[in-house]
Design an enzyme around this catalytic site. Structure first.
Site, short mmCIF file in Angstrom:
data_model
loop_
_atom_site.label_atom_id
_atom_site.label_comp_id
_atom_site.label_asym_id
_atom_site.label_seq_id
_atom_site.Cartn_x
_atom_site.Cartn_y
_atom_site.Cartn_z
N ARG A 186 -8.19 33.15 19.22
CA ARG A 186 -8.04 34.20 18.21
C ARG A 186 -9.23 35.14 18.27
NH1 ARG A 186 -9.06 32.35 13.82
NH2 ARG A 186 -9.26 30.13 14.22
N TYR A 188 -2.28 35.44 23.35
CA TYR A 188 -2.69 34.11 22.91
C TYR A 188 -2.12 33.78 21.52
CZ TYR A 188 -5.16 30.24 21.13
OH TYR A 188 -5.41 29.03 20.56
N GLY A 189 -1.74 32.53 21.33
CA GLY A 189 -1.04 32.04 20.14
C GLY A 189 -1.37 32.66 18.80
N LYS A 196 -0.42 32.30 11.95
CA LYS A 196 -1.56 32.67 11.11
C LYS A 196 -1.33 34.00 10.40
CE LYS A 196 -3.89 29.12 12.70
NZ LYS A 196 -3.98 27.90 11.89
N HIS A 211 -4.14 26.58 4.78
CA HIS A 211 -4.38 26.05 6.12
C HIS A 211 -4.51 24.53 6.01
CE1 HIS A 211 -7.11 26.30 9.96
NE2 HIS A 211 -5.86 26.11 10.28
N SER A 249 -10.33 25.18 11.76
CA SER A 249 -9.70 25.01 13.06
C SER A 249 -10.48 24.04 13.94
CB SER A 249 -9.63 26.36 13.78
OG SER A 249 -8.71 27.18 13.12
N CYS A 275 -10.90 20.87 13.62
CA CYS A 275 -11.67 19.87 12.87
C CYS A 275 -10.82 18.67 12.47
CB CYS A 275 -12.30 20.50 11.64
SG CYS A 275 -13.63 21.63 12.04
N GLY A 276 -9.64 18.52 13.05
CA GLY A 276 -8.94 17.24 12.87
C GLY A 276 -7.68 17.23 12.03
N THR A 290 -4.50 18.15 12.96
CA THR A 290 -3.39 17.59 13.74
C THR A 290 -3.60 16.09 13.93
OG1 THR A 290 -2.99 19.70 14.82
CG2 THR A 290 -2.16 17.74 15.94
N ASN A 291 -4.86 15.70 14.16
CA ASN A 291 -5.15 14.28 14.33
C ASN A 291 -4.86 13.47 13.07
OD1 ASN A 291 -6.69 13.25 16.95
ND2 ASN A 291 -7.05 15.44 16.67
N ASP A 294 -0.56 22.01 10.18
CA ASP A 294 -1.44 23.18 10.17
C ASP A 294 -1.32 24.04 8.91
OD1 ASP A 294 -3.43 24.60 11.76
OD2 ASP A 294 -1.98 26.23 11.91
N ARG A 318 -3.96 24.47 24.54
CA ARG A 318 -3.04 24.02 23.49
C ARG A 318 -1.74 23.45 24.06
NH1 ARG A 318 -4.71 24.79 17.81
NH2 ARG A 318 -6.73 25.76 18.06
N GLY A 355 -7.77 6.79 13.92
CA GLY A 355 -6.93 5.83 13.18
C GLY A 355 -7.68 5.10 12.07
P1 GTP Z 1 -6.25 23.83 14.47
O1 GTP Z 1 -4.94 23.37 15.04
O2 GTP Z 1 -7.02 24.76 15.34
O3 GTP Z 1 -6.17 24.37 13.06
O4 GTP Z 1 -7.23 22.53 14.43
P2 GTP Z 1 -6.99 21.05 13.85
O5 GTP Z 1 -7.68 20.95 12.54
O6 GTP Z 1 -5.58 20.63 13.93
O7 GTP Z 1 -7.85 20.16 14.86
P3 GTP Z 1 -7.43 18.88 15.75
O8 GTP Z 1 -6.75 17.80 14.95
O9 GTP Z 1 -6.71 19.35 16.93
O10 GTP Z 1 -8.86 18.31 16.16
C1 GTP Z 1 -9.58 18.85 17.18
C2 GTP Z 1 -10.81 18.06 17.55
O11 GTP Z 1 -11.30 17.21 16.52
C3 GTP Z 1 -10.56 17.19 18.77
O12 GTP Z 1 -11.65 17.39 19.64
C4 GTP Z 1 -10.58 15.80 18.20
O13 GTP Z 1 -10.99 14.87 19.15
C5 GTP Z 1 -11.54 15.90 17.04
N1 GTP Z 1 -11.28 14.91 15.99
C6 GTP Z 1 -10.15 14.81 15.24
N2 GTP Z 1 -10.24 13.78 14.36
C7 GTP Z 1 -11.46 13.22 14.56
C8 GTP Z 1 -12.14 12.12 13.95
O14 GTP Z 1 -11.66 11.45 13.05
N3 GTP Z 1 -13.40 11.86 14.42
C9 GTP Z 1 -13.97 12.58 15.41
N4 GTP Z 1 -15.20 12.26 15.80
N5 GTP Z 1 -13.35 13.62 16.01
C10 GTP Z 1 -12.11 13.94 15.60
MN MN Z 2 -3.90 21.60 14.76
MN MN Z 3 -5.00 26.02 12.38
#
Ligand code: GTP
Ligand code: MN
Ligand code: MN
Length: 626
Positions: free
Chosen positions: A89, A238-239, A247, A267, A289, A291-292, A294-295, A314, A409, A535
């Site tokens: 972006r 780009y997305g 967004k 967000h 963005s 910062c986790g 999606t995880n 998201d 991505r 996890g």
């Molecule tokens: P956008 O899609 O850009 O809005 O970002 P997002 O918030 O979905 O971020 P995403 O979940 O893709 O996380 C991106 C990064 O954070 C990756 O490098 C992951 O490895 C790291 N990450 C996610 N969860 C954790 C966690 O619990 N601990 C650590 N150390 N890193 C994490």
């Molecule tokens: Mn994401």
């Molecule tokens: Mn995002």
């Protein structure tokens, strides 16, 4: 032949309609499309229906041209390499245009550059647009994309129409939104968000096209007109810059619609968590963005008996229903996730989601037709030949620059996620029990704390900061403010936005979710994470859910309620330095609180709701007294 059709035929000089029936579109859309044709002068118009046959036709074309490479290891999946200058972006070229500047941006301190949105007056913007858009689609096809954000026809959904000269964008829009001719029926003569996108490369091209990815990085411009519900994006494929439903619409324009209609566009991820007792609760979480979100949204819990199901990863649109419950929907239909770092250990559910029908952008390709990025070292055999995102070939294990771009991505249908929530398309949304803020905070900020009240939670959200990531153009490891994780996505004055949040409880009978802050990213002296994350984060979520049920497992501190010692389940974890993980160093927090106050004084000024300053003063006083 109606009046509008005539306009097209007469004034546009017989631009052919390559596909679709112009007259099947509602009249307001025909006028919009006619205007776009006259302005941008495409060689043809292609009205999309979202069908599989349509996708295959486009994919075939892009494969022939070399824009897409088929990844033969998976079904119907493709790799795309962008121009290396078009990878994220572009916040510095993203503007909101309203006649009144202070509707869009706060009163910043004199001499300070505002970071909470960029405003440009409509007249000046018109000059910029006139430099770019006339004739910008010459020699290219203009795709007309009818899409719904949210399930088609749901009362919480909104409709947009995007025109674009990028068929890559069309393919990604197919995954991220709901494209269908049914949109025309639902739309009728109602309002829609007008989305205009061009890669800014009219033919004959003036610029060397790299990787068969036309773009115009020197002249990127992303303009939003919230009053007109219109977006004009130029120069980038780009997305975040080009999939305008995401967004631009679902956050920037939608936050303005939400302000006007009394709801919230955020967000945030949305997930359902079922603990062993079977009582499911839903959380939303706002992290900046990369910062986790999606995880966390699709985490595989390590604690036995827990189940996580994802609604969205998201964006959340949230509104209180008649019963006073806060209900959230995911306006998107797909995941556009950060690829590097994603693997079977960190996020197996994401991995399973993109095993077919997916598009990978700026990742590396393995010799056996698979994808590769940093983080897959243990899942792809050493010695395998790869072609990096920059088209360089080497064997895995050999030294070299990163194989994938850090903001590479994956794009895939949310419905393919093995833990997609059965109610993810519920038109009523899911009930939210907890709202969580967080960011990358290597120092000082404990693993989790709970706001003392809704207002206090808004203050915590306003003070969200994070280490910069690759999702935007910033470089280095600076800690940046990203209030409410919305800094790049604000559609109007951030002070007014905070007031909008503070106004939520003013309607009687509303059940307010509890608000929390988490930090998975605290490090020790050597820079190692103190918390295993991923996890294991379920342990923190479990504590949060128990707090929502009123369990007596927290003690008050100057920053909010923190876990009573031993109240977070640490069973089966290796050695954790709990003392450091939960500590709240007085001097760190004194500095941090003062810095946050200065930030708001500088950036939001008189627009800051006074209660926010009051809460920060209380916090400072509490640390002084400590
Ligand atoms: P956008 O899609 O850009 O809005 O970002 P997002 O918030 O979905 O971020 P995403 O979940 O893709 O996380 C991106 C990064 O954070 C990756 O490098 C992951 O490895 C790291 N990450 C996610 N969860 C954790 C966690 O619990 N601990 C650590 N150390 N890193 C994490
Ligand atoms: Mn994401
Ligand atoms: Mn995002």
């Amino acid at each position: 032949v109606t009046e509008v059709h005539e306009i097209v035929l007469q004034k546009v000089g017989h631009v052919p309609v390559a596909k679709g029936d112009f007259m099947k579109m509602p009249k307001s859309v025909r006028i919009f499309v006619s205007h776009c044709i006259q302005l941008m002068k495409p060689r043809g118009v292609y009205i999309c229906d979202g069908s599989e046959a349509e996708a295959q036709e486009i994919i075939h074309k892009l494969e022939e041209r070399g824009t897409l490479t088929r990844l033969t290891k998976y079904k119907n999946s493709y790799l795309c390499r962008t121009d290396p200058e078009d990878v994220a972006r572009v916040e510095s070229k993203t503007f909101i245009c309203t006649p009144d500047k202070y509707e869009t941006v706060p009163h910043v301190r004199e001499g300070v550059a505002g970071i909470l949105g960029h405003w440009m007056g409509p007249d000046q913007m018109q000059v910029e647009l006139n430099d770019r858009f006339p004739g910008c689609m010459a020699g290219r096809m203009m795709y007309v994309i009818p899409f719904s954000m949210g399930p088609i026809g749901s009362p919480l959904s909104k409709i947009g129409v995007q025109v674009t000269d990028s068929n890559y964008v069309l393919l990604c829009m197919r995954l991220m939104t709901r494209i269908s001719p049914k949109v025309w029926e639902v739309l009728g003569d109602k309002e829609f968000v007008k989305c205009i996108h061009s890669v800014g490369c009219p033919r004959p091209v003036q610029r060397v096209v790299k990787n068969h990815w036309p773009c115009n990085p020197e002249n990127v411009l992303i303009a939003h007109f919230p009053h007109e519900r219109k977006i004009k994006s130029y120069g980038s494929g780009y997305g975040g810059n080009s999939l305008l439903g995401k967004k631009c619409f679902a956050l920037r324009i939608a936050s303005v619609i939400a302000r006007d209609e009394g709801w919230m566009a955020e967000h945030m991820l949305i997930s359902g968590i079922t603990p062993p007792n079977g009582e499911e609760m839903f959380i939303t979480a706002a992290f900046p963005s990369a910062c986790g979100k999606t995880n966390l949204a699709m985490t595989t819990p390590t604690l036995p008996g827990y189940k996580v199901q994802v609604v969205g990863d998201d964006i959340a649109w949230m509104r209180f229903n008649k019963k006073g419950e806060l209900r959230a929907i995911n306006p998107e239909a797909g995941f556009f996730g950060v690829a590097p770092g994603t693997n079977m250990q960190t996020n197996p559910n994401a991995m399973m989601s993109f095993q077919e029908n997916s598009i990978f952008t700026n990742v590396a390709e393995t010799a056996d037709g698979g994808y590769y990025w940093e983080g897959l070292e243990d899942e792809v055999p050493k010695g395998m030949a790869i072609k990096t995102w920059l088209n360089e070939t080497r064997a895995l294990g050999q030294p070299g620059p990163p194989a994938s771009h850090p903001n590479a991505r994956f794009t895939c249908p949310a419905s393919q996620c093995p833990i997609i929530h059965p109610r993810w398309e519920d038109p009523e949304g899911v009930p939210v029990s907890a709202i969580i803020f967080g960011g990358r905070r290597p120092k000082g900020v404990p693993l989790v704390f709970e706001a003392k009240s809704w207002e206090h939670g808004v203050m915590i959200g306003a003070c969200v900061k994070s280490e910069a990531t690759a999702a935007a153009e910033f470089k280095g490891k600076k800690i940046m403010h990203d209030p409410m994780a919305m800094r790049p996505f604000m559609g109007y004055n951030f002070g007014h936005y905070l007031q909008h949040w503070l106004d939520m409880p003013k309607v009687p009978g509303r059940k307010l979710p509890k608000i929390f802050h988490v930090n998975w990213f605290r490090t020790d002296e050597s820079g190692k994470f103190l918390w295993p994350g991923f996890g294991e984060n379920i342990r923190v979520i479990d504590w949060i859910l128990r707090r929502c049920k009123g369990e007596d497992i927290a003690v008050e501190s100057p920053i909010g309620f923190i876990p009573k010692p031993g109240s977070i389940n640490m069973e089966g974890l290796g050695k954790i330095n709990e003392k450091e993980l939960f500590s709240m160093p007085k001097h760190y927090w004194l500095d941090d609180t003062r810095e946050s106050r200065r930030f708001l004084e500088d950036q939001v000024g008189v627009d800051t709701p006074p209660i926010i300053f009051k809460l920060l003063e209380d916090q400072e006083a509490a640390f002084v007294a400590m």
